[in-house]
Design an enzyme around this catalytic site. Sequence first.
Site, short mmCIF file in Angstrom:
data_model
loop_
_atom_site.label_atom_id
_atom_site.label_comp_id
_atom_site.label_asym_id
_atom_site.label_seq_id
_atom_site.Cartn_x
_atom_site.Cartn_y
_atom_site.Cartn_z
N ASP A 72 0.83 -1.21 0.00
CA ASP A 72 0.00 0.00 0.00
C ASP A 72 0.86 1.26 0.00
O ASP A 72 2.03 1.24 0.41
CB ASP A 72 -0.97 0.01 1.18
CG ASP A 72 -0.28 -0.01 2.53
OD1 ASP A 72 0.70 -0.79 2.69
OD2 ASP A 72 -0.70 0.73 3.45
N GLU A 134 -0.07 -1.33 5.63
CA GLU A 134 1.01 -0.92 6.53
C GLU A 134 0.90 0.55 6.87
O GLU A 134 1.15 0.96 8.01
CB GLU A 134 2.37 -1.22 5.88
CG GLU A 134 3.57 -1.00 6.79
CD GLU A 134 4.12 0.44 6.76
OE1 GLU A 134 4.99 0.76 7.60
OE2 GLU A 134 3.69 1.23 5.90
#
Length: 381
Positions: A72, A134
């Site tokens: 991400d 994350e």
Amino acid sequence: MSSSRELLRTLVGFDTTSRESNLQLIEFVRDYLAGFGVASELVFNAERSKANLFASVGPAQVPGIVLSGHTDVVPVDGQPWTVPPFALTERDGKLFGRGTADMKGYIACVLALVPALVEAPLRMPVHIALSYDEEVGCLGVRSLLNVLEDRPVKPLLCIIGEPTELKPVLGHKGKLAMRCDVQGEACHSAYAPYGVNAIEQAAALIGELGRIGQRLRETQDARFDPPFSTVQTGVISGGKALNIVPADCRFDFEVRALPAQDPGAVADELKAYAEQHVLPRMRAVSAQSAIRFTELSAYPGLVTDERSQAAELIAAFCGSRAFGTVAFGTEGGLFDAVGIPTVVCGPGSMDQGHKPDEFVKLEQLAGCDAMLRRMLDWIRL
């Protein structure tokens, strides 16, 4: 075979902002690995809109090395980009695009190594671990680690490829993010003493956080910058109009703690202050008054011993013993917590991460390719 630059071009093309699905990228990686005969294990979120990926090359019955990265990226909204954020642009020896530094550059280098991993006789496995979410609290990797924790053979090293300019990093602080909701009692501001001003009570709590933060400065560790644990309030909202005593106020705060300290202790201390000092005076006016705390996210700190095998290995792979720490957090503490020794080392700099026109230098990408080849040389039979 695709180069790390070509693979990065593909990876950047997927908009994997944390609010979006990462499945297109994960499916690309799964298919890419399958093309070399490497099977992938996907660990989905509850909605099956996102997934972690875990894949292994080499003998499964012995400890190996995990190459780990998050898929991400942070949003580009409102940032003044001069290049398309989700298309790779090359200029002046730099590759621009969201995630080039944080941290698709590293993932591209890992994927570029796969053909050589498959062809080489390996004495231990190399594992590829890709996570989601994350950037919003190291959320996704936890379900992957739940799976790995139960396996009989633990890896001997995990390399988290966050951007460190390929310098070996052995530590970072832990983090706790909390929300505090203060419920008071509204009334006309002309009769303010008959209401409970939620903003004023929230201000008292924020002031106490400031005092706790000052006291935390007394314990220092020179390996970190700043060398002490920190507390800060980052978001606050409350009130409807100036002539109404506000019934509600909400604020978010975070603790970034040295690895030896528990960030939860700060939250516990603030909760005790609220119960003993703030709530009694609120409830003396209105019994309906309340203060509620909610954890938003948390991850542990990381501190790996300079004398450990993990430290020796990353020093050999990256060609430096200039061990350091970083101010930002990683998934490293979570890997370490399940018994996988962890270091942080990857291409690019966090000076470019999260900013418009994020980039990684071509020389950093080449340096990461070389680091991973040295790792491969070490694990060959």
